[in-house]
Write a protein that holds these residues in place. Structure first.
Motif, PDB file in Angstrom:
ATOM      1  N   ILE A  13      20.488  32.068  24.987  1.00 50.96           N
ATOM      2  CA  ILE A  13      20.186  31.277  26.187  1.00 50.96           C
ATOM      3  C   ILE A  13      21.025  31.764  27.357  1.00 50.96           C
ATOM      4  O   ILE A  13      20.509  31.961  28.463  1.00 50.96           O
ATOM      5  CB  ILE A  13      20.412  29.770  25.920  1.00 50.96           C
ATOM      6  N   LYS A  14      22.317  31.966  27.135  1.00 55.52           N
ATOM      7  CA  LYS A  14      23.207  32.439  28.198  1.00 55.52           C
ATOM      8  C   LYS A  14      22.720  33.769  28.761  1.00 55.52           C
ATOM      9  O   LYS A  14      22.671  33.963  29.980  1.00 55.52           O
ATOM     10  CB  LYS A  14      24.625  32.585  27.657  1.00 55.52           C
ATOM     11  N   LYS A  19      20.059  36.618  33.347  1.00 56.59           N
ATOM     12  CA  LYS A  19      19.025  37.549  33.796  1.00 56.59           C
ATOM     13  C   LYS A  19      17.924  36.847  34.604  1.00 56.59           C
ATOM     14  O   LYS A  19      16.903  37.447  34.912  1.00 56.59           O
ATOM     15  CB  LYS A  19      18.395  38.242  32.588  1.00 56.59           C
ATOM     16  N   ASP A  20      18.150  35.565  34.940  1.00 55.63           N
ATOM     17  CA  ASP A  20      17.170  34.752  35.682  1.00 55.63           C
ATOM     18  C   ASP A  20      15.818  34.677  34.974  1.00 55.63           C
ATOM     19  O   ASP A  20      14.774  34.560  35.602  1.00 55.63           O
ATOM     20  CB  ASP A  20      16.981  35.266  37.112  1.00 55.63           C
ATOM     21  N   ARG A  21      15.842  34.710  33.662  1.00 61.30           N
ATOM     22  CA  ARG A  21      14.623  34.570  32.866  1.00 61.30           C
ATOM     23  C   ARG A  21      14.520  33.106  32.435  1.00 61.30           C
ATOM     24  O   ARG A  21      14.660  32.748  31.272  1.00 61.30           O
ATOM     25  CB  ARG A  21      14.659  35.539  31.699  1.00 61.30           C
ATOM     26  N   PHE A  22      14.283  32.258  33.448  1.00 55.92           N
ATOM     27  CA  PHE A  22      14.357  30.812  33.266  1.00 55.92           C
ATOM     28  C   PHE A  22      13.295  30.259  32.324  1.00 55.92           C
ATOM     29  O   PHE A  22      13.578  29.353  31.539  1.00 55.92           O
ATOM     30  CB  PHE A  22      14.279  30.106  34.615  1.00 55.92           C
ATOM     31  N   ASP A  23      12.075  30.770  32.384  1.00 56.55           N
ATOM     32  CA  ASP A  23      11.017  30.251  31.508  1.00 56.55           C
ATOM     33  C   ASP A  23      11.362  30.464  30.039  1.00 56.55           C
ATOM     34  O   ASP A  23      11.174  29.572  29.211  1.00 56.55           O
ATOM     35  CB  ASP A  23       9.670  30.898  31.833  1.00 56.55           C
ATOM     36  N   GLU A  24      11.886  31.648  29.719  1.00 56.15           N
ATOM     37  CA  GLU A  24      12.261  31.946  28.338  1.00 56.15           C
ATOM     38  C   GLU A  24      13.462  31.101  27.904  1.00 56.15           C
ATOM     39  O   GLU A  24      13.503  30.609  26.769  1.00 56.15           O
ATOM     40  CB  GLU A  24      12.579  33.424  28.187  1.00 56.15           C
ATOM     41  N   ALA A  25      14.422  30.934  28.809  1.00 58.25           N
ATOM     42  CA  ALA A  25      15.592  30.111  28.490  1.00 58.25           C
ATOM     43  C   ALA A  25      15.170  28.668  28.255  1.00 58.25           C
ATOM     44  O   ALA A  25      15.626  28.031  27.290  1.00 58.25           O
ATOM     45  CB  ALA A  25      16.621  30.192  29.622  1.00 58.25           C
ATOM     46  N   ILE A  29      15.702  26.357  24.899  1.00 54.64           N
ATOM     47  CA  ILE A  29      16.400  25.074  25.002  1.00 54.64           C
ATOM     48  C   ILE A  29      15.525  23.971  24.434  1.00 54.64           C
ATOM     49  O   ILE A  29      15.983  23.124  23.655  1.00 54.64           O
ATOM     50  CB  ILE A  29      16.799  24.778  26.467  1.00 54.64           C
ATOM     51  N   GLU A  30      14.249  23.970  24.797  1.00 51.00           N
ATOM     52  CA  GLU A  30      13.340  22.925  24.319  1.00 51.00           C
ATOM     53  C   GLU A  30      13.129  23.010  22.809  1.00 51.00           C
ATOM     54  O   GLU A  30      13.056  21.981  22.132  1.00 51.00           O
ATOM     55  CB  GLU A  30      12.023  22.982  25.084  1.00 51.00           C
ATOM     56  N   LEU A  49      20.105  25.001  34.164  1.00 49.82           N
ATOM     57  CA  LEU A  49      18.835  25.647  34.459  1.00 49.82           C
ATOM     58  C   LEU A  49      18.084  24.867  35.537  1.00 49.82           C
ATOM     59  O   LEU A  49      17.556  25.446  36.488  1.00 49.82           O
ATOM     60  CB  LEU A  49      17.988  25.739  33.188  1.00 49.82           C
ATOM     61  N   SER A  50      18.076  23.563  35.424  1.00 44.65           N
ATOM     62  CA  SER A  50      17.389  22.730  36.412  1.00 44.65           C
ATOM     63  C   SER A  50      18.029  22.851  37.788  1.00 44.65           C
ATOM     64  O   SER A  50      17.328  22.869  38.803  1.00 44.65           O
ATOM     65  CB  SER A  50      17.383  21.269  35.947  1.00 44.65           C
ATOM     66  N   ILE A  51      19.346  22.960  37.832  1.00 44.38           N
ATOM     67  CA  ILE A  51      20.027  23.158  39.115  1.00 44.38           C
ATOM     68  C   ILE A  51      19.637  24.501  39.709  1.00 44.38           C
ATOM     69  O   ILE A  51      19.361  24.605  40.904  1.00 44.38           O
ATOM     70  CB  ILE A  51      21.557  23.035  38.944  1.00 44.38           C
ATOM     71  N   ALA A  52      19.593  25.539  38.886  1.00 47.43           N
ATOM     72  CA  ALA A  52      19.195  26.868  39.368  1.00 47.43           C
ATOM     73  C   ALA A  52      17.777  26.843  39.937  1.00 47.43           C
ATOM     74  O   ALA A  52      17.469  27.564  40.887  1.00 47.43           O
ATOM     75  CB  ALA A  52      19.289  27.890  38.246  1.00 47.43           C
ATOM     76  N   GLU A  53      16.939  25.992  39.365  1.00 49.47           N
ATOM     77  CA  GLU A  53      15.563  25.846  39.835  1.00 49.47           C
ATOM     78  C   GLU A  53      15.440  24.795  40.945  1.00 49.47           C
ATOM     79  O   GLU A  53      14.343  24.494  41.390  1.00 49.47           O
ATOM     80  CB  GLU A  53      14.649  25.456  38.671  1.00 49.47           C
TER      81      GLU A  53
END
Length: 87
Positions: A13-14, A19-25, A29-30, A49-53
């Motif tokens: 996850i880290k 790498k800004d691969r948020f969908d995969e992260a 997580i889910e 992740l939510s803050i980054a988005e």
């Protein structure tokens, strides 16, 4: 002699977050939360992740869920030292 293996999920996850691969992260997580919803570190990663988005309401929800799962002695801990003013 048996080897103890570390959980690779946090590092995966880290790596994805860096790498800004948020969908995969988010997917990892889910999956992790579906397996064990009491993993507070996953909720904290979801908040990051939510803050980054820039989804601040979602981040607050994740942090509130994580805080509710923490033992009472940690729940009201002030990260800056001393005691929290929030009960």
């Amino acid at each position: 002699m048996s080897e103890i293996t570390a959980d690779p999920l946090p590092e995966r996850i880290k790596s994805l977050l860096l790498k800004d691969r948020f969908d995969e992260a988010r997917a990892l997580i889910e999956i992790g939360l579906a397996e064990d919803s009491s993993r507070t570190w996953l909720l904290r990663d979801l908040a990051r992740l939510s803050i980054a988005e820039e989804s601040f309401d979602r981040a607050a929800d994740a942090l509130n869920q994580a805080a509710a799962l923490e033992p009472p002695r940690l729940r009201n801990r002030n990260p800056f030292g001393g005691h929290s003013a929030v009960p």
